[in-house]
Design an enzyme around this catalytic site. Structure first.
Site, PDB file in Angstrom:
ATOM      1  N   LYS A  63      -3.698 -34.456  39.465  1.00  0.00           N
ATOM      2  CA  LYS A  63      -4.995 -34.209  40.108  1.00  0.00           C
ATOM      3  C   LYS A  63      -4.910 -33.143  41.199  1.00  0.00           C
ATOM      4  CE  LYS A  63      -7.254 -38.423  38.687  1.00  0.00           C
ATOM      5  NZ  LYS A  63      -6.175 -39.087  37.919  1.00  0.00           N
TER       6      LYS A  63
HETATM    7  C1  PLP Z   1      -6.325 -39.548  36.634  1.00  0.00           C
HETATM    8  C2  PLP Z   1      -5.069 -39.800  35.847  1.00  0.00           C
HETATM    9  C3  PLP Z   1      -5.075 -39.881  34.442  1.00  0.00           C
HETATM   10  C4  PLP Z   1      -6.352 -39.792  33.622  1.00  0.00           C
HETATM   11  O1  PLP Z   1      -6.932 -38.521  33.652  1.00  0.00           O
HETATM   12  P1  PLP Z   1      -8.443 -38.299  33.156  1.00  0.00           P
HETATM   13  O2  PLP Z   1      -8.776 -36.922  33.538  1.00  0.00           O
HETATM   14  O3  PLP Z   1      -9.264 -39.327  33.897  1.00  0.00           O
HETATM   15  O4  PLP Z   1      -8.476 -38.542  31.685  1.00  0.00           O
HETATM   16  C5  PLP Z   1      -3.871 -40.055  33.779  1.00  0.00           C
HETATM   17  N1  PLP Z   1      -2.717 -40.188  34.465  1.00  0.00           N
HETATM   18  C6  PLP Z   1      -2.665 -40.122  35.812  1.00  0.00           C
HETATM   19  C7  PLP Z   1      -1.362 -40.307  36.507  1.00  0.00           C
HETATM   20  C8  PLP Z   1      -3.834 -39.935  36.565  1.00  0.00           C
HETATM   21  O5  PLP Z   1      -3.785 -39.887  37.898  1.00  0.00           O
END
Ligand code: PLP
Length: 474
Positions: free
Chosen positions: A113
């Site tokens: 993220k």
């Molecule tokens: C947010 C997240 C996901 C999922 O990603 P999306 O964009 O919601 O599909 C998967 N793995 C981790 C570690 C995350 O923080």
């Protein structure tokens, strides 16, 4: 480039108009009017560019209301080796010939993220300064989103963050990451309740339009278009690293929850990047796998959403999924509104299984899917450690499990997106390997640093009062 809503509102907006927005006014999600196309000459020129330059080229196709030199400078100060750990920013780790992990988790909070949120922080600061405005970002987090938002917004001019989280329910490492921040513009609110309570509070506060306007409340959740756009860049970077020439195709497997990450892959593919398969990997919360197998999209109730050892994928509905369905239905805003608006609210499901469009998921859009369980995660973490000496986090393990079901040695290279580092989910690593995962030096002893957090009951009125007391503007 103008942006439209997936639910048919005829109004068009520019990038900076939607930058600070969540949903479109008609309840839909923003998408560009069309996907800019990349051709062989552009791909040839982009291969080998530093990441920040590549980001600038791609973003420029979608943003025409920030001067080019400013956008370039924003990209250059976002994607640095200092912030992301390596000059490549997202280096590929080969596991075996043709099977790679793409390292998206070497940013400040050790989850992918950061890739988008760090850019968002710089874009927000830029745009708010230009307008002479302030923004109070209100969010709910069960872990990764909140810390990524706080590390992106800390110390930024014009932005304050109010982040709610369920009191005592995040991993000790995640709590330490967020609560050890001492920046004055960052406010941690631990709610006596569960994650759903936090989300309800955010909805209630944002739903009070007078309060929202008076205190300039905004969000940074995963439906924000700028976040999605930032994620498109690393599909291009991964493609260039996994191939020698632009004639080759590459598949990606993406550990998925809200469909944000993989939706960026869909956008890259629609732009003409030679992607073979886009493989959606879910955990036991298999809303998306069910859709790609059967055509039925069935939102789960809170009590049917299980707590798993890949918690960032524990979702009951996928908030970005509407974007893909809009494209799948030939960008029919009326139909998208009928499916995701009142229809979904009333019945909690829709079924495209008998619709010819459903076959296009695989044929025209390259989608495939699979699911993984706790036992699968443990097995993959062990196997990957024993055979390759690499420790993967539980979410990446879900991806790797499903990737192997869709990849053959000698076929199109498969790139699995590494969405977090194992240290964030140490308990599962200990369960699988009997040892603690490695901890980057900058996080040594983080759990014992002073914590800055206020605990509040699960009551929206008290959270509003807290915001009012902690923000100068009114
Ligand atoms: C947010 C997240 C996901 C999922 O990603 P999306 O964009 O919601 O599909 C998967 N793995 C981790 C570690 C995350 O923080």
């Amino acid at each position: 480039m103008k942006y439209l809503s997936t639910r048919g509102d005829p109004q068009r907006r520019s990038f900076c108009e939607i930058l600070l927005e969540g949903l479109a006014p008609d309840g839909g999600l923003y998408l560009p009017e069309r996907y800019p196309q990349v051709d062989a000459a552009m791909l040839a020129e982009w291969r080998g560019l530093p990441y920040a330059e590549l980001a600038w080229r791609i973003l420029s196709l979608y943003i025409d209301d920030i001067p080019a030199a400013d956008l370039r400078a924003i990209c250059a100060r976002t994607y640095t080796a200092e912030v992301f750990g390596t000059p490549e920013i997202v280096p590929l780790k080969p596991l075996e010939p043709g099977l790679y992990l793409e390292s998206l988790s070497n940013g400040p909070t050790l989850a992918f993220k950061d890739m988008a949120m760090q850019l968002l922080g710089n874009l927000f600061e830029y745009e708010l300064a230009r307008r002479g405005e302030q923004l109070n970002v209100l969010g709910a987090t069960s872990g990764d989103t909140g810390s990524a938002a706080e590390y992106a917004m800390r110390g930024k001019q014009g932005v304050r963050v109010f982040m709610t989280s369920p009191h005592g329910r995040m991993s000790p490492f995640q709590q330490a990451q967020m609560f050890s921040l001492q920046d004055e513009n960052i406010h941690n609110i631990a709610i006596e309740g569960v994650f759903d309570d936090c989300q309800d509070i955010v909805k209630a506060v944002s739903g009070d339009l007078d309060f929202k306007r008076k205190y300039r409340i905004g969000t940074v959740n995963s439906i924000n278009w700028a976040r999605l756009l930032a994620q498109v860049v690393y599909y291009f970077a991964g493609y260039f690293e996994a191939t020698r020439s632009n004639g080759e195709r590459v598949s990606f497997t993406v550990p998925s929850g809200n469909f944000g990450n993989i939706c960026a892959g869909h956008v890259a593919r629609q732009m003409g990047l030679p992607i073979h398969r886009l493989v959606v990997a879910t955990n036991e919360n298999d809303v998306l796998d069910e859709f790609f197998r059967t055509g039925t999209y069935r939102v789960r109730a809170a009590r049917d959403t299980v707590e798993t050892s890949s918690p960032s994928m524990d979702i009951s509905k996928a908030s970005n999924f509407e974007r893909f369905v809009f494209d799948l239905l030939g960008r029919d805003g009326e139909r998208t509104r009928a499916l995701f608006g009142t229809g979904l609210v009333a019945s909690g499901r829709f079924d495209l299984g008998a619709d010819p469009a459903f076959r296009d998921c695989a044929r025209h859009y390259g989608f495939a899917s699979g699911r993984s369980t706790h036992a699968d995660r443990l097995a993959v973490i062990r196997d990957t450690w024993q055979r390759f000496g690499v420790v993967v986090d539980p979410h990446t393990a879900d991806g790797l499990k499903v990737a192997r079901e869709h990849w053959q040695p000698g076929g199109a290279p498969m790139v699995v997106l590494e969405t977090a580092l194992p240290i964030k989910f140490a308990a599962t690593i200990v369960e699988a390997l009997g040892r603690e995962p490695e901890r980057p030096a900058r996080f040594a002893g983080i759990e014992s640093r002073p914590k800055r957090v206020d605990v509040l009951p699960a009551d929206a009125a008290l959270v509003k009062d807290y915001i009012a007391r902690h923000c100068g503007a009114a």
